[in-house]
Design an enzyme around this catalytic site. Sequence first.
Site, mmCIF file in Angstrom:
data_model
loop_
_atom_site.group_PDB
_atom_site.id
_atom_site.type_symbol
_atom_site.label_atom_id
_atom_site.label_comp_id
_atom_site.label_asym_id
_atom_site.label_seq_id
_atom_site.Cartn_x
_atom_site.Cartn_y
_atom_site.Cartn_z
ATOM 1 N N GLN A 49 0.840 -1.196 0.000
ATOM 2 C CA GLN A 49 0.000 0.000 0.000
ATOM 3 C C GLN A 49 0.875 1.245 0.000
ATOM 4 O OE1 GLN A 49 -3.189 0.095 2.854
ATOM 5 N NE2 GLN A 49 -3.787 2.147 2.234
ATOM 6 N N PHE A 50 1.146 1.760 -1.208
ATOM 7 C CA PHE A 50 2.017 2.924 -1.337
ATOM 8 C C PHE A 50 1.448 4.162 -0.655
ATOM 9 C CE2 PHE A 50 -0.804 3.690 -4.874
ATOM 10 C CZ PHE A 50 -0.854 5.072 -4.991
ATOM 11 N N THR A 51 0.134 4.220 -0.445
ATOM 12 C CA THR A 51 -0.479 5.407 0.154
ATOM 13 C C THR A 51 -0.077 5.609 1.612
ATOM 14 O OG1 THR A 51 -2.503 4.204 0.708
ATOM 15 C CG2 THR A 51 -2.449 5.340 -1.430
#
Length: 150
Positions: A78-80
């Site tokens: 999850q890059f966020t």
Amino acid sequence: MIVVIQRVSEASVKIEGAIKSAIGTGMMVLVGIENEDNQEDISWLSKKIINLRIFPDENGVMNKSLIEVNGDLLLISQFTLHASTKKGNRPSYIKAARPEVAIPLYEKLIQTLEFDLGKKIGTGEFGADMKVSLVNDGPVTIQIDSKNKV
């Protein structure tokens, strides 16, 4: 690397309507990878995750690790997690690693967790549009940043 760990009674991830992975009691771990991450971050986080004492003992005290309860693990990229919201209302993801850097690190984290845990883990698919479902047990949610280990 930043991880968000949730103690779960069950969790699953669907991609294009099909279940990719599902687990029972254990941890659902979201992982965000940045450009500076390396093998040292992977090794440290893997040990920290599987030995984190967030499961209840016979007295109901959070005193047991994932290994001790023979729990399952679901790892989702999850890059966020690296979103910066300091300026304006649109998050910036400048700290998140590009796929050519992040994918090999994500795959190495999977291998390391499986080795350290002694069994296969569930995963999502890097870069896919995933639908994650979970029942957070407790609730227990913990964030760990490998850059803040001292």
